[in-house]
Design a protein around this motif. Structure first.
Motif, PDB file in Angstrom:
ATOM      1  N   LEU A 181     -42.444 -23.788  48.646  1.00 32.37           N
ATOM      2  CA  LEU A 181     -43.731 -23.557  47.990  1.00 32.37           C
ATOM      3  C   LEU A 181     -44.235 -24.810  47.281  1.00 32.37           C
ATOM      4  O   LEU A 181     -45.434 -24.951  47.035  1.00 32.37           O
ATOM      5  CB  LEU A 181     -43.608 -22.416  46.969  1.00 32.37           C
ATOM      6  N   SER A 182     -43.321 -25.714  46.952  1.00 30.41           N
ATOM      7  CA  SER A 182     -43.733 -26.932  46.240  1.00 30.41           C
ATOM      8  C   SER A 182     -44.236 -28.013  47.184  1.00 30.41           C
ATOM      9  O   SER A 182     -44.986 -28.894  46.769  1.00 30.41           O
ATOM     10  CB  SER A 182     -42.557 -27.484  45.425  1.00 30.41           C
ATOM     11  N   GLY A 239     -53.902 -22.978  42.720  1.00 30.33           N
ATOM     12  CA  GLY A 239     -52.929 -22.036  43.269  1.00 30.33           C
ATOM     13  C   GLY A 239     -53.508 -20.645  43.406  1.00 30.33           C
ATOM     14  O   GLY A 239     -54.709 -20.462  43.653  1.00 30.33           O
ATOM     15  N   TRP A 240     -52.650 -19.657  43.247  1.00 32.81           N
ATOM     16  CA  TRP A 240     -53.028 -18.263  43.458  1.00 32.81           C
ATOM     17  C   TRP A 240     -52.499 -17.414  42.296  1.00 32.81           C
ATOM     18  O   TRP A 240     -51.355 -17.591  41.852  1.00 32.81           O
ATOM     19  CB  TRP A 240     -52.426 -17.733  44.753  1.00 32.81           C
ATOM     20  N   ILE A 241     -53.327 -16.489  41.827  1.00 32.28           N
ATOM     21  CA  ILE A 241     -52.893 -15.529  40.809  1.00 32.28           C
ATOM     22  C   ILE A 241     -53.142 -14.123  41.349  1.00 32.28           C
ATOM     23  O   ILE A 241     -54.177 -13.851  41.950  1.00 32.28           O
ATOM     24  CB  ILE A 241     -53.624 -15.733  39.463  1.00 32.28           C
ATOM     25  N   ASN A 259     -46.264 -31.044  38.532  1.00 32.05           N
ATOM     26  CA  ASN A 259     -46.144 -32.250  39.370  1.00 32.05           C
ATOM     27  C   ASN A 259     -45.133 -32.037  40.493  1.00 32.05           C
ATOM     28  O   ASN A 259     -44.314 -32.917  40.800  1.00 32.05           O
ATOM     29  CB  ASN A 259     -45.757 -33.459  38.522  1.00 32.05           C
ATOM     30  N   GLY A 260     -45.179 -30.850  41.106  1.00 33.02           N
ATOM     31  CA  GLY A 260     -44.316 -30.552  42.244  1.00 33.02           C
ATOM     32  C   GLY A 260     -42.936 -30.057  41.885  1.00 33.02           C
ATOM     33  O   GLY A 260     -42.153 -29.719  42.770  1.00 33.02           O
ATOM     34  N   ARG A 261     -42.589 -29.987  40.604  1.00 30.90           N
ATOM     35  CA  ARG A 261     -41.275 -29.548  40.163  1.00 30.90           C
ATOM     36  C   ARG A 261     -41.378 -28.120  39.639  1.00 30.90           C
ATOM     37  O   ARG A 261     -42.179 -27.839  38.745  1.00 30.90           O
ATOM     38  CB  ARG A 261     -40.753 -30.468  39.062  1.00 30.90           C
ATOM     39  N   VAL A 262     -40.584 -27.211  40.182  1.00 29.31           N
ATOM     40  CA  VAL A 262     -40.612 -25.829  39.709  1.00 29.31           C
ATOM     41  C   VAL A 262     -39.954 -25.756  38.336  1.00 29.31           C
ATOM     42  O   VAL A 262     -38.895 -26.340  38.108  1.00 29.31           O
ATOM     43  CB  VAL A 262     -39.900 -24.887  40.704  1.00 29.31           C
ATOM     44  N   LEU A 290     -48.634 -21.106  40.880  1.00 32.98           N
ATOM     45  CA  LEU A 290     -49.557 -22.044  40.244  1.00 32.98           C
ATOM     46  C   LEU A 290     -48.977 -23.456  40.212  1.00 32.98           C
ATOM     47  O   LEU A 290     -47.760 -23.638  40.073  1.00 32.98           O
ATOM     48  CB  LEU A 290     -49.882 -21.595  38.817  1.00 32.98           C
ATOM     49  N   TYR A 291     -49.876 -24.420  40.305  1.00 30.91           N
ATOM     50  CA  TYR A 291     -49.484 -25.827  40.338  1.00 30.91           C
ATOM     51  C   TYR A 291     -50.283 -26.579  39.273  1.00 30.91           C
ATOM     52  O   TYR A 291     -51.518 -26.572  39.284  1.00 30.91           O
ATOM     53  CB  TYR A 291     -49.768 -26.424  41.715  1.00 30.91           C
TER      54      TYR A 291
END
Length: 661
Positions: A181-182, A239-241, A259-262, A290-291
């Motif tokens: 996902l990232s 992203g998506w909610i 920044n791409g890190r979960v 979300l990002y």
């Protein structure tokens, strides 16, 4: 006392492994992150027995040159940082240089790699008590393959804490899912015991990204999700909610990336929870992917051994940005017009608070947002609520009942409607009945007078078919509970009490926050004992308390005095409320407890003020309620998070009656 000795390399690595390697999933996470940092575009993960017996990760990244292979197996050896400045603005997933050394100390690990531009590949493994490395020639394409066998074979105390094969693989699969996902531009393959689980190809467009989301999180998530992409103050959120009606009993469908890190961050969780507060059941959890993108120098990722937590330089800014943008997207949800909704079909997921069996999901559209700041564009919202109607409402909350015809929007007919005294909480009978306020919009095709007996066909004939309101026109009422309406899509079913409750609640909030909050001086001020740091915080946060009608003064080194409270909270536990607010300010740097408490009371008042079940409404009154729903924020859910309406398209109805077969 024993003399001080230098730990052996193996023992030092095994101690470090206690922080880095918890289970097979930890190994896969560290190795895949290294592969992504090496600019790999394809990652293959092959697992046996949940990862305990064997884990094999192969990538097509830059690879490692021969001279660096032995060094790569050492502790604190990395190519990702070299100075303190690099550490203060980390842009890679890994950077500590502990992963390979820690993993090799508690397993049998082999690493084979061929660097770009090199003619030969090489294989390295650590051997013996001193972890000496042996490098041998090998055959391998560009990239790196790492094989880890027999995890914790030399530390049986650690191995006995591992769970069943299924449990360990579930944790490992979740790691792969998060990384997939990232990075949508990277392909992922996952196999377990020879069976392929995922084969995700690289994607670069929205459609294929949503297909990956559906594969990893289920189609229902993407069918019940709103997109968001906003930017302000150097922060970008996209992203998506999930819709509020697509909530979960646990927080297992929440993914947040910085920044791409979960990450799992309390500040982030608080902001999202606050944004969903008005539209969720108690105990339910929202869903989101979300990002957040921001300057790496403004976030510290080096605060936890597993790098799951981060620390923002300006946490308040990040919190307010997340809350305001997500809150606005949810508030801008409107009934969809034109297109038929996506059909879920079948029984709803037991974990999801969705529609009843054989009902389609609610379809929505929201006002688009620009990339800069999320300001709505397009046609303005011409909702007259908040103009003369709001100005005619209370000067203080006590006047709610004097203007209940407008503030509560009570539907006339039948029994005498009721209101709530904001000071005492007592139910008060209003002096006379009133009709429900009518919202005038371009799509209002009925008149309040004389429409009671008119048929739906007559109303529709006055308008062009393309101008039909999103929720259509009312045709009937069932058992005094549900309104049936015919729209261009099909059949609309509305829970009239739940819908009106949301409308009343939103109007009350608009009236409450449109003016300064009325407060009430206390005859006997309340002294609250706090710590010195908390007293300092109260002294520095006067604007927070004053915004909600509180007057709190510092009276000593470790004490504060509450002299005024908002009228709506006059009967609350003031001392404990102040303590909770101070605690919230200490932990999160912000507080929403005062607003939450005020909203709870207004929601209760709205519930009592809304039209009750078993009330017979005229066609005009039903249509008025539908028009109000179309212009009211968050009208898809009542104050308790339950859906207020749903629809069945003509194709849905045809399926129910087997038409066309």
């Amino acid at each position: 006392m024993a003399r001080i000795n230098l730990l052996s390399p193996r023992l030092a690595n095994q101690i470090a492994a206690g922080e880095v390697v918890e289970r097979p999933a930890s190994v896969v996470k560290e190795l895949l992150e290294n592969s992504l940092d090496a600019e790999a575009t394809q990652l293959d993960v092959d697992i046996e027995q949940g990862g305990v017996r064997r884990m094999k990760i192969r990538d097509n990244g830059r690879g490692i040159v021969k001279d660096d292979l032995s060094l790569a197996m050492s502790r604190h050896a990395t190519s990702k940082i070299s100075t303190l400045d690099d550490l203060e603005a980390v842009q890679t997933l890994g950077f500590r240089g502990e992963a390979l050394a820690s993993i090799s100390s508690v397993s049998r690990m082999h690493l084979t790699s061929k660097a770009y531009g090199e003619d030969e590949a090489w294989r390295v493994e650590a051997e013996g008590k001193d972890m000496t490395t042996a490098v041998r020639p090998a055959s391998h394409p560009d990239g790196t393959t790492i094989e880890v066998r027999d995890l914790f074979f030399n530390t049986p105390a650690r191995r006995k804490f591992l769970r069943t094969e299924k449990t360990e693989f579930n944790h490992l699969e979740e790691v792969v899912k998060r990384l997939a996902l990232s990075r949508y531009d990277v392909g992922f393959r996952l196999s377990h015991n020879g069976k392929q689980v995922y084969d995700l190809r690289p994607v670069t467009d929205q459609l294929h990204a949503e297909h990956r989301l559906g594969t990893l999180l289920g189609k229902k998530f993407i069918e019940n999700a709103l997109t968001i992409d906003v930017e302000a103050a150097g922060l970008r959120l996209w992203g998506w909610i999930g819709l509020p009606t697509f909530s979960r009993s646990q927080a297992d469908l929440q993914y947040f990336f910085v920044n791409g890190r979960v990450v799992r961050d309390k500040l982030v969780a608080h902001a999202v929870r606050q944004a969903y507060r008005d539209v969720l059941y108690n105990g339910r959890h929202p869903t989101f992917v979300l990002y957040l993108e921001l300057d790496p120098a403004t976030v510290d990722v080096n605060v936890h051994p597993t790098k799951h937590e981060v620390r923002f330089r300006d946490g308040r800014l990040v919190h307010d940005f997340l809350f305001s943008r997500i809150h606005k997207v949810i508030a801008d949800v409107r009934p969809e017009s034109g297109e038929a909704p996506t059909q879920i079909g079948g029984a709803p997921d037991a974990e999801v608070a969705s529609m009843p069996t054989q009902q389609s999901r609610m379809a929505f559209q929201r006002e688009p947002q620009s990339a800069a700041g999320g300001v709505p564009w397009g046609a303005p919202n011409n909702n007259p609520v908040g103009g003369e109607q709001v100005r005619g409402q209370l000067e203080g909350l006590r006047q709610l009942n004097e203007n209940a015809n407008q503030a509560l929007g009570v539907v006339g007919g039948g029994e005498i409607p009721q209101g709530i005294d904001p000071l005492t909480g007592e139910i008060l009978e209003l002096a006379s009945n009133s009709s429900m306020p009518r919202v005038e919009t371009e799509q209002t095709f009925y008149r309040q007078e004389g429409d009671n007996g008119r048929r739906f066909e007559e109303l529709v004939s006055e308008s062009d078919a393309h101008d039909m309101p999103p929720l259509g026109y009312a045709v009937a009422q069932i058992h005094g509970v549900y309104i049936l309406a015919e729209s261009s899509v099909g059949l609309i079913v509305v829970d009239m009490h739940a819908a009106h409750e949301r409308i009343v609640y939103e109007r009350m909030k608009n009236a409450f926050y449109a003016k300064s909050v009325p407060s009430q001086p206390l005859l006997v001020p309340i002294n609250v004992t706090v710590s010195q740091s908390e007293a300092d915080l109260v002294e520095d946060s006067q604007s927070v308390f004053e915004a909600f009608g509180f007057k709190v003064e510092r009276t000593g080194v470790e004490s504060v005095m509450v002299r005024e409270v908002p009228i709506i909270l006059i009967n609350g536990d003031v001392e404990n409320l102040v303590r909770d607010v101070v605690s919230d300010l200490t932990v999160n740097g912000a507080t929403d407890l005062l607003e939450a408490r005020a909203n709870e009371l207004m929601a209760s008042m709205a519930c009592h003020g809304a039209v009750r079940a078993n009330r017979k409404l005229t066609i005009a009154e039903m249509n008025s309620l539908l028009r109000d729903m179309e212009v009211t924020e968050r009208s898809g859910q009542c104050n308790h998070g339950r859906p207020t309406w749903t629809q069945l398209s003509m194709s849905d109805l045809d399926k129910l009656f087997l038409r066309g077969r």
